[in-house]
Scaffold this motif. Sequence first.
Motif, PDB file in Angstrom:
ATOM      1  N   LEU A   1       0.836  -1.197   0.000  1.00  0.00           N
ATOM      2  CA  LEU A   1       0.000   0.000   0.000  1.00  0.00           C
ATOM      3  C   LEU A   1       0.877   1.256   0.000  1.00  0.00           C
ATOM      4  O   LEU A   1       0.581   2.223  -0.712  1.00  0.00           O
ATOM      5  N   ALA A   2       1.944   1.238   0.792  1.00  0.00           N
ATOM      6  CA  ALA A   2       2.856   2.386   0.838  1.00  0.00           C
ATOM      7  C   ALA A   2       3.503   2.622  -0.521  1.00  0.00           C
ATOM      8  O   ALA A   2       3.626   3.764  -0.981  1.00  0.00           O
ATOM      9  N   ASP A   3       3.911   1.551  -1.186  1.00  0.00           N
ATOM     10  CA  ASP A   3       4.533   1.692  -2.500  1.00  0.00           C
ATOM     11  C   ASP A   3       3.525   2.157  -3.547  1.00  0.00           C
ATOM     12  O   ASP A   3       3.855   2.946  -4.442  1.00  0.00           O
ATOM     13  N   ALA A   4       2.273   1.660  -3.453  1.00  0.00           N
ATOM     14  CA  ALA A   4       1.235   2.120  -4.373  1.00  0.00           C
ATOM     15  C   ALA A   4       0.948   3.605  -4.162  1.00  0.00           C
ATOM     16  O   ALA A   4       0.741   4.359  -5.132  1.00  0.00           O
ATOM     17  N   LEU A   5       0.942   4.038  -2.909  1.00  0.00           N
ATOM     18  CA  LEU A   5       0.747   5.452  -2.613  1.00  0.00           C
ATOM     19  C   LEU A   5       1.894   6.283  -3.184  1.00  0.00           C
ATOM     20  O   LEU A   5       1.677   7.373  -3.735  1.00  0.00           O
ATOM     21  N   ALA A   6       3.110   5.764  -3.106  1.00  0.00           N
ATOM     22  CA  ALA A   6       4.267   6.464  -3.669  1.00  0.00           C
ATOM     23  C   ALA A   6       4.162   6.559  -5.195  1.00  0.00           C
ATOM     24  O   ALA A   6       4.495   7.593  -5.793  1.00  0.00           O
ATOM     25  N   HIS A   7       3.697   5.484  -5.838  1.00  0.00           N
ATOM     26  CA  HIS A   7       3.513   5.501  -7.291  1.00  0.00           C
ATOM     27  C   HIS A   7       2.476   6.545  -7.691  1.00  0.00           C
ATOM     28  O   HIS A   7       2.687   7.330  -8.640  1.00  0.00           O
ATOM     29  N   TRP A   8       1.351   6.581  -6.967  1.00  0.00           N
ATOM     30  CA  TRP A   8       0.318   7.597  -7.193  1.00  0.00           C
ATOM     31  C   TRP A   8       0.893   8.999  -6.998  1.00  0.00           C
ATOM     32  O   TRP A   8       0.653   9.912  -7.797  1.00  0.00           O
ATOM     33  N   HIS A   9       1.678   9.171  -5.943  1.00  0.00           N
ATOM     34  CA  HIS A   9       2.286  10.455  -5.599  1.00  0.00           C
ATOM     35  C   HIS A   9       3.179  10.938  -6.739  1.00  0.00           C
ATOM     36  O   HIS A   9       3.129  12.108  -7.146  1.00  0.00           O
ATOM     37  N   ARG A  10       3.990  10.043  -7.284  1.00  0.00           N
ATOM     38  CA  ARG A  10       4.896  10.416  -8.383  1.00  0.00           C
ATOM     39  C   ARG A  10       4.118  10.735  -9.656  1.00  0.00           C
ATOM     40  O   ARG A  10       4.507  11.637 -10.413  1.00  0.00           O
ATOM     41  N   GLN A  11       3.048   9.990  -9.910  1.00  0.00           N
ATOM     42  CA  GLN A  11       2.239  10.263 -11.102  1.00  0.00           C
ATOM     43  C   GLN A  11       1.693  11.687 -11.087  1.00  0.00           C
ATOM     44  O   GLN A  11       1.562  12.324 -12.140  1.00  0.00           O
ATOM     45  N   LEU A  12       1.371  12.191  -9.911  1.00  0.00           N
ATOM     46  CA  LEU A  12       0.813  13.530  -9.774  1.00  0.00           C
ATOM     47  C   LEU A  12       1.898  14.597  -9.618  1.00  0.00           C
ATOM     48  O   LEU A  12       1.573  15.789  -9.549  1.00  0.00           O
ATOM     49  N   SER A  13       3.168  14.183  -9.554  1.00  0.00           N
ATOM     50  CA  SER A  13       4.300  15.124  -9.444  1.00  0.00           C
ATOM     51  C   SER A  13       4.084  16.110  -8.304  1.00  0.00           C
ATOM     52  O   SER A  13       4.220  17.325  -8.466  1.00  0.00           O
ATOM     53  N   LEU A  14       3.763  15.566  -7.133  1.00  0.00           N
ATOM     54  CA  LEU A  14       3.373  16.423  -6.022  1.00  0.00           C
ATOM     55  C   LEU A  14       4.533  17.137  -5.335  1.00  0.00           C
ATOM     56  O   LEU A  14       4.357  18.198  -4.764  1.00  0.00           O
TER      57      LEU A  14
END
Length: 249
Positions: free
Chosen positions: A75-88
């Motif tokens: 879940l943490a890694d999926a959240l990180a992938h989502w985070h990078r996709q949005l270039s936050l």
Amino acid sequence: MDHRTDAGMFSRGFGPPPRGGPNAVLVHGLGLSGRYFVPLARRLAASGAAVLVPDLPGNARSRAAARRPLDVERLADALAHWHRQLSLGPSCLVANSVGCQVTAAFAARHPHLVSRMVLVGPALEPRTPGLRQFGRLLADVPREPLSLLPLAATDYLRTGLLRCAASFRAALRDAAESFEANLTHVHAPTLVIRGAGDTIAPAAWIRHVARTVGDGRTAEIPGAAHAAHYSAPDATAALIEEFTVGDPA
């Protein structure tokens, strides 16, 4: 502003677009969605913050993003992938309950993505048997606002009770094996908040979490229980804003 990324995660946006600048990401607890963070998200956004509230993979509106329940690290890694996709860019992570375990793993595994961390009622407490943890959850229910109960029940049903049970077992394993170790690798400034009536996260455990991270402090909200961010969003937002004062705008 609601959207779904290529990773299949549904998320809600409040305030201005983040555009790589300072932002807050709110991480829900086990089996739930980000809906119970909406009151807090709106208050944080009202002060000018960019706020994003995802549903983690396998949960609620992101249920189809995972074929089976994911453990805390995934879940943490999926959240990180989502985070990078949005270039936050580096975010202030605000989490509740088992979401705190996900956030601790996120901060330990992806420290460059975290500017600050706020843990509201971190669960589950290590070395506490699962049945006792479940009993604490039941004891907390009558202490929460009545409006939270149908919201949580709907989310649990949408996620699926079997998935919720599997996620609870995975969270217990993480609590026993990894949660505290992840906390020791968190060096971002961390605020640990507890509702004074929280039966799930005892005061002694809250103090222990704050001592375990590299730079931790605690705060307590009178009249609130485990979901202090929902029952007392104004008080929670005030604590977060005071904690982040001086951060770049």
